[in-house]
Write an enzyme that holds these catalytic residues in place. Structure first.
Site, short mmCIF file in Angstrom:
data_model
loop_
_atom_site.label_atom_id
_atom_site.label_comp_id
_atom_site.label_asym_id
_atom_site.label_seq_id
_atom_site.Cartn_x
_atom_site.Cartn_y
_atom_site.Cartn_z
N ASP A 209 55.90 -26.24 -27.03
CA ASP A 209 54.57 -27.05 -27.66
C ASP A 209 53.70 -26.76 -26.38
O ASP A 209 53.95 -27.06 -25.17
CB ASP A 209 54.70 -28.45 -27.97
CG ASP A 209 53.75 -29.12 -28.32
OD1 ASP A 209 53.38 -28.88 -29.43
OD2 ASP A 209 52.80 -29.99 -27.78
N GLU A 270 54.57 -21.70 -28.42
CA GLU A 270 53.12 -22.04 -29.10
C GLU A 270 52.14 -21.44 -28.21
O GLU A 270 51.85 -22.55 -27.38
CB GLU A 270 53.18 -23.25 -29.43
CG GLU A 270 52.19 -23.77 -30.49
CD GLU A 270 51.07 -24.97 -30.41
OE1 GLU A 270 50.71 -25.41 -31.15
OE2 GLU A 270 51.75 -25.72 -29.34
C1 GLC Z 1 50.89 -28.59 -30.66
C2 GLC Z 1 51.46 -29.25 -31.79
C3 GLC Z 1 50.52 -30.28 -32.34
C4 GLC Z 1 50.37 -31.56 -31.19
C5 GLC Z 1 49.65 -31.09 -30.22
C6 GLC Z 1 49.75 -31.83 -28.94
O1 GLC Z 1 49.74 -28.16 -30.80
O2 GLC Z 1 52.09 -28.30 -32.84
O3 GLC Z 1 51.23 -30.79 -33.71
O4 GLC Z 1 49.42 -32.29 -31.94
O5 GLC Z 1 50.59 -29.62 -29.72
O6 GLC Z 1 51.27 -32.12 -28.72
#
Ligand code: GLC
Length: 577
Positions: A209, A270
């Site tokens: 993440d 991500e």
């Molecule tokens: C990422 C996740 C999202 C979350 C954010 C903070 O982007 O996919 O859902 O709110 O991180 O952890």
């Protein structure tokens, strides 16, 4: 058939958002026993792996992306034994398991943050997070002008143990999500140990993440975010916390941790970065294995943008030895049944007051065509639960039922992400459409939700579910994930066309039906009428590996020498075994 070595290069990975997948205990929030009871749906669908959004202990201020204990399951979702049972059942079915690791920030309830609050400024406890003195005469102003991705300032002031107003801590997301200080070796050691905890349990990898955000530029100077910064600020080229060079060191360390385990384990970033070339730096041979292709997700519904982003991805990722990845939906974006209909720029959550609300049927048509294109592409693809049912984005959620912190932090100006998170319908007419047996649902399911239920779709051979099953089966049997893509030119401005292995894909974006060449239809996102492909429809034709040319009565193609292609794209055509 289970994929073999480096399986992730061609895998189709299904995202379970556990709160909304299936609820065994009936409290209105999905859980691991609920997911286990539905595991055969995943096996039937034909996915290679499951990525679980977070289920660790959390006060759930950001739906579990605010973790209080990285080594335990939140009681809402079950126990570690429930996780082990799911993992074993998945492995028995040849499905691998990827868990979500949230290293950028913890929850305010994490023991380290509680210790930091109790300790004085400058202490080792505060050094695990990003505490700073405020500006202004009495430190009453935040240390810099950074904004939270969810709206408002990225800083929150604490009250010191003696009751006086004190320092501020950084939170790139909600104030319940304090950012770790990744320049502190203690934080690094802790996460290496967390990785090992889950690897020892047998997980096949991690989705990481906010991988783009771990390191902040030294000095934490002010930064003006551009007006149209894109989802998660992805178009903010000069961001002081997006893709800073020191992150590579962290990923290399993690790569080695994973490599020390047997089997092929995967790290997927991500990373909301502005270009494929930048993202590719994160998936070099000794770093992460793959990264989400958000450039693809954000591309508009037109053949030229799609061709550009596909070509760019098939150049940039293989150039560093990584597969390209593809994704159309996840828990942070508007479902692609609606998003592909929206005017550019209106992509940040929709609700009753949005200026434009797309109609479902035309949106579904585009979504099916988009998936038919995506699942033919070489590389790995991510699916988000419910897209196989063609679920709509839910717009009519009342303000008081909304849960996304984005909605609250912007006083309702941005709707945020609840519309793609509504619990899955399994059986029409059952309580909560089969999500559980009590009818509870943490987000309300709208009228008619049961019409999209799995049992309705199973019974209808033309359903989106049957389309996904067919595409996944053919993709796997033909090993399309490992193939080479060859563009077909001269099909006009409204059509996207390419060969991949022995499949030829056509997608028509124009109003006029497009005359298809002869060939057996393997799969089609909608009916092919008298050999013509209607608007917003895509088809896979079996051309038996023989390039279609004018001699077959079809469209002319331009095909480079295959050796040349392999050099260019770094990928190879692996025949089915
Ligand atoms: C990422 C996740 C999202 C979350 C954010 C903070 O982007 O996919 O859902 O709110 O991180 O952890």
């Amino acid at each position: 058939m289970t994929l073999g070595g480096e399986w992730w290069r061609e895998a189709v990975i299904y995202q379970i958002y556990p709160r909304s997948f299936a609820d065994a205990d009936g409290d209105g929030i999905g859980d691991l026993p609920g997911a286990l009871a539905r595991i055969d749906h995943l096996a039937d669908l034909g996915v290679d792996a499951v990525w679980f959004s977070p289920f660790m202990r959390s006060p759930q201020h950001d739906a579990g992306y605010d973790v209080a204990d990285y080594r335990d399951i939140d009681p809402l979702f079950g126990t570690l034994a429930d996780f082990d049972a799911f993992l074993a059942a998945a492995h028995e079915r040849g499905i691998r398991i990827i868990v979500d690791l949230v290293p950028n920030h913890s929850s305010v309830e994490h023991v380290w943050f509680q210790e930091a609050l109790a300790a004085p400024p400058g202490s080792a406890e505060r050094e695990r997070y990003l505490f700073r003195d405020g500006r202004g005469d009495d430190g009453e102003l935040p240390p810099n002008n950074w904004e939270s991705e969810f709206g408002g300032s990225a800083w929150e002031r604490v009250t010191e143990p003696d009751g006086t107003p004190g320092q501020w801590y950084l939170h790139l997301f909600d104030s319940s999500q304090p950012d770790f200080n990744w320049r502190n070796p203690e934080v690094r050691d802790e996460f290496t140990s967390i990785l090992r905890f889950w690897l020892d349990r047998g997980v096949d990898g991690f989705r990481v993440d906010v991988a783009h955000g771990l390191i902040k530029k030294e000095g934490l100077a002010d930064h003006e975010k551009p007006v149209n910064a894109g989802p998660m600020g992805s178009r903010d080229e000069l961001s002081p916390y997006r893709g800073q060079p020191e992150v590579h060191d962290i990923f290399r360390e993690w790569h080695h941790v994973l490599a020390s385990y047997d089997g092929d384990r995967v790290l997927c970033a991500e990373a909301w970065l502005s270009t494929a070339d930048k993202t590719a730096l994160w998936v070099r041979r000794d770093e992460m294995h793959q990264a989400f292709n958000f450039g693809y997700l954000m591309a508009g519904w037109d053949p030229q943008s799609l061709r550009d982003v596909i070509a760019e991805s098939l150049r940039a990722y293989p150039a560093v030895g990584a597969p390209a990845t593809w994704v159309l939906s996840n828990h942070d974006v508007i479902r692609h049944t609606a998003r592909l209909m929206l005017p550019p720029g209106q992509d940040d959550g929709i609700g009753p007051r949005s200026p434009y609300l797309p109609e479902y049927e035309p949106g579904l048509r585009r979504a099916r065509a988009a998936t038919t294109i995506m699942l033919a592409l070489p590389g790995s693809a991510y699916l988000y639960q419910g897209e196989e049912l063609g679920l709509p984005e839910v717009v009519d959620i009342s303000d008081d039922a909304r849960e996304d912190p984005t909605f609250v932090r912007t006083q309702g100006e941005r709707y945020g992400r609840d519309g793609c998170r509504v619990p899955i319908p399994w059986e029409r007419g059952a309580p909560a459409s089969g999500f559980n047996t009590t009818g509870e649902s943490w987000l309300p399911q709208p009228e008619g939700w049961g019409d999209h239920a799995r049992d309705v779709e199973i019974a209808d051979p033309r359903s989106t579910l049957h389309l996904y099953r067919r595409l996944l089966r053919e993709r796997r049997e033909r090993r399309l994930g490992r193939s080479v893509l060859v563009w077909i030119d001269d099909v006009g401005d409204d059509v996207l066309a390419f060969h991949t292995h022995d499949v030829t894909v056509f997608a028509n974006f124009g109003a006029q039906p497009f005359p298809l060449p002869t060939g057996q239809v393997i799969a089609a996102s909608g009916p092919v009428v008298d050999g013509h492909l209607p608007t917003d429809t895509a088809v896979w034709l079996d051309t038996g590996g023989v390039p279609i040319g004018p001699e077959t009565g079809g469209v002319p193609i331009v095909r480079d020498d295959v050796e040349d292609l392999i050099r260019k794209y770094g990928s190879e055509d692996v025949p089915s075994d």
